[in-house]
Design a protein around this motif. Structure first.
Motif, PDB file in Angstrom:
ATOM      1  N   VAL A 139       0.843  -1.203   0.000  1.00  0.00           N
ATOM      2  CA  VAL A 139       0.000   0.000   0.000  1.00  0.00           C
ATOM      3  C   VAL A 139       0.874   1.248   0.000  1.00  0.00           C
ATOM      4  O   VAL A 139       0.597   2.222  -0.729  1.00  0.00           O
ATOM      5  CB  VAL A 139      -0.954  -0.011   1.211  1.00  0.00           C
ATOM      6  CG1 VAL A 139      -1.641   1.344   1.357  1.00  0.00           C
ATOM      7  CG2 VAL A 139      -2.005  -1.115   1.062  1.00  0.00           C
ATOM      8  N   LYS A 140       1.946   1.218   0.785  1.00  0.00           N
ATOM      9  CA  LYS A 140       2.840   2.390   0.818  1.00  0.00           C
ATOM     10  C   LYS A 140       3.475   2.622  -0.551  1.00  0.00           C
ATOM     11  O   LYS A 140       3.601   3.781  -1.001  1.00  0.00           O
ATOM     12  CB  LYS A 140       3.923   2.184   1.872  1.00  0.00           C
ATOM     13  CG  LYS A 140       4.884   3.368   1.971  1.00  0.00           C
ATOM     14  CD  LYS A 140       5.945   3.164   3.041  1.00  0.00           C
ATOM     15  CE  LYS A 140       6.907   4.357   3.085  1.00  0.00           C
ATOM     16  NZ  LYS A 140       7.943   4.188   4.136  1.00  0.00           N
ATOM     17  N   ALA A 141       3.870   1.537  -1.225  1.00  0.00           N
ATOM     18  CA  ALA A 141       4.486   1.685  -2.543  1.00  0.00           C
ATOM     19  C   ALA A 141       3.520   2.359  -3.516  1.00  0.00           C
ATOM     20  O   ALA A 141       3.893   3.290  -4.246  1.00  0.00           O
ATOM     21  CB  ALA A 141       4.918   0.322  -3.073  1.00  0.00           C
ATOM     22  N   TRP A 142       2.275   1.892  -3.523  1.00  0.00           N
ATOM     23  CA  TRP A 142       1.279   2.509  -4.396  1.00  0.00           C
ATOM     24  C   TRP A 142       0.972   3.938  -3.973  1.00  0.00           C
ATOM     25  O   TRP A 142       0.749   4.818  -4.817  1.00  0.00           O
ATOM     26  CB  TRP A 142      -0.003   1.686  -4.399  1.00  0.00           C
ATOM     27  CG  TRP A 142       0.065   0.464  -5.260  1.00  0.00           C
ATOM     28  CD1 TRP A 142       0.163  -0.834  -4.853  1.00  0.00           C
ATOM     29  CD2 TRP A 142       0.037   0.415  -6.691  1.00  0.00           C
ATOM     30  NE1 TRP A 142       0.202  -1.681  -5.937  1.00  0.00           N
ATOM     31  CE2 TRP A 142       0.112  -0.946  -7.076  1.00  0.00           C
ATOM     32  CE3 TRP A 142      -0.050   1.394  -7.680  1.00  0.00           C
ATOM     33  CZ2 TRP A 142       0.111  -1.343  -8.413  1.00  0.00           C
ATOM     34  CZ3 TRP A 142      -0.070   0.998  -9.018  1.00  0.00           C
ATOM     35  CH2 TRP A 142       0.018  -0.355  -9.375  1.00  0.00           C
ATOM     36  N   LEU A 155      11.403   1.475  -5.016  1.00  0.00           N
ATOM     37  CA  LEU A 155      12.206   1.007  -3.878  1.00  0.00           C
ATOM     38  C   LEU A 155      11.329   0.324  -2.833  1.00  0.00           C
ATOM     39  O   LEU A 155      11.724  -0.683  -2.230  1.00  0.00           O
ATOM     40  CB  LEU A 155      12.961   2.187  -3.252  1.00  0.00           C
ATOM     41  CG  LEU A 155      14.143   2.746  -4.053  1.00  0.00           C
ATOM     42  CD1 LEU A 155      14.698   4.012  -3.373  1.00  0.00           C
ATOM     43  CD2 LEU A 155      15.254   1.690  -4.177  1.00  0.00           C
ATOM     44  N   ALA A 156      10.134   0.850  -2.624  1.00  0.00           N
ATOM     45  CA  ALA A 156       9.214   0.263  -1.642  1.00  0.00           C
ATOM     46  C   ALA A 156       8.772  -1.130  -2.090  1.00  0.00           C
ATOM     47  O   ALA A 156       8.667  -2.056  -1.267  1.00  0.00           O
ATOM     48  CB  ALA A 156       8.011   1.169  -1.431  1.00  0.00           C
ATOM     49  N   PHE A 157       8.513  -1.288  -3.389  1.00  0.00           N
ATOM     50  CA  PHE A 157       8.174  -2.625  -3.886  1.00  0.00           C
ATOM     51  C   PHE A 157       9.337  -3.593  -3.654  1.00  0.00           C
ATOM     52  O   PHE A 157       9.137  -4.749  -3.260  1.00  0.00           O
ATOM     53  CB  PHE A 157       7.836  -2.577  -5.382  1.00  0.00           C
ATOM     54  CG  PHE A 157       6.472  -2.036  -5.688  1.00  0.00           C
ATOM     55  CD1 PHE A 157       5.332  -2.644  -5.171  1.00  0.00           C
ATOM     56  CD2 PHE A 157       6.310  -0.912  -6.504  1.00  0.00           C
ATOM     57  CE1 PHE A 157       4.060  -2.146  -5.461  1.00  0.00           C
ATOM     58  CE2 PHE A 157       5.059  -0.420  -6.801  1.00  0.00           C
ATOM     59  CZ  PHE A 157       3.927  -1.025  -6.271  1.00  0.00           C
ATOM     60  N   ASP A 158      10.563  -3.122  -3.894  1.00  0.00           N
ATOM     61  CA  ASP A 158      11.738  -3.974  -3.704  1.00  0.00           C
ATOM     62  C   ASP A 158      11.915  -4.360  -2.235  1.00  0.00           C
ATOM     63  O   ASP A 158      12.400  -5.458  -1.932  1.00  0.00           O
ATOM     64  CB  ASP A 158      12.994  -3.268  -4.218  1.00  0.00           C
ATOM     65  CG  ASP A 158      12.989  -3.124  -5.746  1.00  0.00           C
ATOM     66  OD1 ASP A 158      12.248  -3.889  -6.408  1.00  0.00           O
ATOM     67  OD2 ASP A 158      13.716  -2.250  -6.259  1.00  0.00           O
ATOM     68  N   LYS A 174       4.809  -4.501  -8.761  1.00  0.00           N
ATOM     69  CA  LYS A 174       5.746  -3.558  -9.372  1.00  0.00           C
ATOM     70  C   LYS A 174       5.510  -3.490 -10.880  1.00  0.00           C
ATOM     71  O   LYS A 174       5.521  -2.393 -11.468  1.00  0.00           O
ATOM     72  CB  LYS A 174       7.185  -3.996  -9.072  1.00  0.00           C
ATOM     73  CG  LYS A 174       8.260  -3.058  -9.602  1.00  0.00           C
ATOM     74  CD  LYS A 174       9.648  -3.567  -9.204  1.00  0.00           C
ATOM     75  CE  LYS A 174      10.751  -2.659  -9.711  1.00  0.00           C
ATOM     76  NZ  LYS A 174      12.094  -3.161  -9.305  1.00  0.00           N
ATOM     77  N   ALA A 175       5.272  -4.645 -11.498  1.00  0.00           N
ATOM     78  CA  ALA A 175       4.999  -4.679 -12.940  1.00  0.00           C
ATOM     79  C   ALA A 175       3.721  -3.920 -13.259  1.00  0.00           C
ATOM     80  O   ALA A 175       3.656  -3.170 -14.244  1.00  0.00           O
ATOM     81  CB  ALA A 175       4.897  -6.130 -13.411  1.00  0.00           C
ATOM     82  N   SER A 186       9.631  -2.025 -19.170  1.00  0.00           N
ATOM     83  CA  SER A 186      10.114  -2.494 -17.864  1.00  0.00           C
ATOM     84  C   SER A 186       9.124  -3.464 -17.233  1.00  0.00           C
ATOM     85  O   SER A 186       9.511  -4.457 -16.613  1.00  0.00           O
ATOM     86  CB  SER A 186      10.342  -1.304 -16.925  1.00  0.00           C
ATOM     87  OG  SER A 186      11.314  -0.430 -17.444  1.00  0.00           O
ATOM     88  N   SER A 187       7.834  -3.187 -17.402  1.00  0.00           N
ATOM     89  CA  SER A 187       6.805  -4.064 -16.856  1.00  0.00           C
ATOM     90  C   SER A 187       6.877  -5.442 -17.506  1.00  0.00           C
ATOM     91  O   SER A 187       6.854  -6.476 -16.825  1.00  0.00           O
ATOM     92  CB  SER A 187       5.416  -3.455 -17.089  1.00  0.00           C
ATOM     93  OG  SER A 187       4.407  -4.315 -16.621  1.00  0.00           O
TER      94      SER A 187
END
Length: 584
Positions: A139-142, A155-158, A174-175, A186-187
């Protein structure tokens, strides 16, 4: 279970313990003024009646507005109903009262995401005032993407990918995030490098990747992916996608269009990971959160409907399925879900009528005809079942091994109409498609023995069925009973005893074992088994094979006399002159 699913579920079990605990019974209320409402609310919660639970917890809170356990239970009920405005208002009351609750935090996060207050969400997660490690990371990554900081989002997804067992889950999201901003190269690379693992093989994963390949101008690869994943028997949504690709159209990327959609996808994926864990109430919270954030998330709506039906809330399930309109490519799935809910609550007429309407509206939909055939067969409307199965077979674009069940089901419908020639042809065709299918082997083999035809082949079929399903009481019973019918009584005993172990309360199996015991001279044991069989018979709906009057007659005069009264060969005659192997 795939590795990614195992990791997600293990993390979810740890991070949602507090939510599960909230479903447990809370301490009895002490104030006399709220006792009745509290008890009614608790009973409604136990029964899964979320509407009544929300009503009575609301009444109880009027007497004790700051009771944290009442607030938490009320939040659960409102979220289960999909009313996040009320759930969020109750969560605010809990926070202002200084009470910490994971359930309340779930309601708050969903509400803030709905308002696209991404900075507020990030702050709550950083202060550990959110849902749990797995959900919070994604959720934070999004949310970071929602603030426009793509680098921080990646970076959050990683960081989530570094959690044990969760790398495919993080890579998948991430994709989707990269595709949502137009970086299809990239996706696509994430999928090509198999970073998304099992997530890429899910229905939504395959469809998302097909859209990405289309955006990259690789429509042929997208077509091959759809064909490999789903075959040629496509539902309307997949058929629509495939037709567009064949026409050379470029598919828009629709699976996640905005960061809010991405957060909805997080909750839907969590619901999917929990859906087979036996915690339907908890799974429903996540699917409702996905619905709240994305009103057109049809898969989340369908999952909510299935969960509600499984919880016995058929009226709510029907209301949920009806939110999917006729213009939606998944409309058929919603109608079929509604029909299943009607059937489960005993309204077979309503279920059949609903499916007949779907079959009329979408006459080229094979799955509607198949399901309609199943319902007709359950209602012993065998002629109509035969017609429905025939239409389904005609609609199949090509014949595959998966269609064995259609021929098997139609064969049963033919057999019940005494059309054995047609039935046998379908049974044998089902075996051509799936040569060692134990249900078909058992049914056909047993039928041939009852007709005294092709006995060597019939016995061989049933023995193969038992080898494939040694713990199926019905199939083991068939082997024992066929040996009995062939006059091989001693050989029949161990198989019938094993069937009775596997199905100890089945009247047919107990009756059969009684007959076998009688045939080998164990008459007291035979009488005991017949009495057991009688005790398990449903007198209002007794099956032909467990005729209670015949069983009572055997107890009165014995099996030999019953056979004589029926004009059947005696046990001695059957053993001395076993059935002949006639082609008939």
């Amino acid at each position: 279970m795939t590795h990614w699913a195992s990791g997600i579920r293990a993390t979810l079990r740890a991070s949602t313990f507090a939510v599960a605990a909230a479903f447990a019974t809370v301490a009895p209320a002490q104030a006399n003024g709220i006792a009745g409402d509290y008890l009614a609310a608790r009973q409604a919660s136990f029964l899964g009646d979320f509407k009544a639970a929300a009503h009575y917890y609301g009444r109880a809170l009027a007497f004790a507005p700051d009771r944290p356990e009442l607030l938490e239970r009320a939040i659960l009920a409102e979220m289960s109903l999909g009313d996040f405005d009320r759930a969020s208002a109750l969560a605010d009351r809990m926070e202002k009262g200084g009470f910490d609750s994971q359930v309340a935090r779930m309601a708050t996060i969903a509400t803030e995401a709905g308002k696209e207050n991404y900075t507020t969400i990030i702050k709550a997660i950083d202060e550990e005032r959110a849902i749990g490690p797995l959900a919070d990371g994604l959720v934070k990554a999004w949310a970071l993407l929602g603030t426009g900081d793509m680098s921080a989002a990646l970076l959050a997804f990683d960081e989530v990918a570094d959690m044990q067992g969760l790398a495919p889950f993080a890579a998948y999201h991430k994709a989707l995030a990269l595709a949502s901003v137009g970086d299809f190269v990239s996706s696509g690379a994430i999928f090509e490098e198999d970073q998304a693992g099992g997530m890429a093989a899910t229905r939504r994963g395959v469809m998302a990747r097909s859209e990405i390949l289309s955006q990259l101008g690789r429509s042929q690869e997208a077509l091959e992916l759809l064909d490999t994943s789903f075959g040629t028997d496509l539902d309307p949504e997949l058929k629509e996608m495939r037709s567009a690709l064949e026409a050379g159209d470029r598919l828009p990327f629709t699976h996640v269009r905005t960061p809010k959609d991405g957060i909805a996808e997080v909750f839907y994926t969590l619901a999917g990971a929990l859906s087979n864990e036996g915690s339907d109430e908890l799974t429903l919270l996540y699917s409702r959160m996905a619905e709240h954030l994305r009103a057109d998330h049809t898969d989340a709506i369908l999952l909510s409907g299935e969960l509600l039906s499984g919880l016995g809330r058929y009226d709510m399930a029907e209301d949920t399925f009806e939110r999917v309109g006729p213009e939606d490519p998944s409309y058929h799935a919603a109608v079929m879900g509604e029909a299943e809910a009607l059937r489960d609550q005993g309204d077979m007429a309503g279920a059949i009528s609903t499916l007949e309407g779907l079959a009329e509206a979408q006459p080229d939909l094979a799955v509607a005809q198949t399901t309609l055939g199943d319902l007709y067969r359950q209602e012993q409307r065998y002629e109509e079942a035969t017609a429905a199965y025939s239409r389904a077979i005609e609609l199949m674009p090509e014949e595959t091994s998966r269609q064995w069940f259609l021929y098997y089901a139609r064969a049963i419908a033919f057999e019940r109409q005494d059309k054995w020639e047609e039935a046998e042809a379908d049974f044998r065709h089902a075996l051509e498609l799936n040569p060692e299918q134990p249900q078909v082997l058992n049914y056909l083999g047993y039928s041939l023995v009852e007709q005294e035809r092709k006995l060597d082949e019939a016995l061989n079929m049933i023995e193969r069925a038992v080898a494939a399903r040694p713990n199926s009481g019905y199939i083991v019973d068939s082997l024992g009973w066929v040996l009995y019918r062939l006059g091989r009584y001693e050989e029949a005993v161990p198989h019938m005893e094993r069937a009775a172990e596997l199905m100890p309360i089945d009247p047919v199996v107990n009756d059969h074992l009684g007959d076998v015991y009688w045939a080998v001279g164990r008459e007291r044991e035979a009488e005991f088994m017949w009495k057991r069989a009688l005790s398990f018979v449903d007198w209002e709906d007794a099956v032909e094979e467990a005729d209670p009057e015949r069983i009572k007659r055997k107890l009165d005069v014995g099996l030999d006399q019953v056979l004589a009264e029926e004009g059947a060969p005696s046990l001695e005659q059957a053993a001395a002159q076993p059935l002949t192997d006639e082609e008939g």
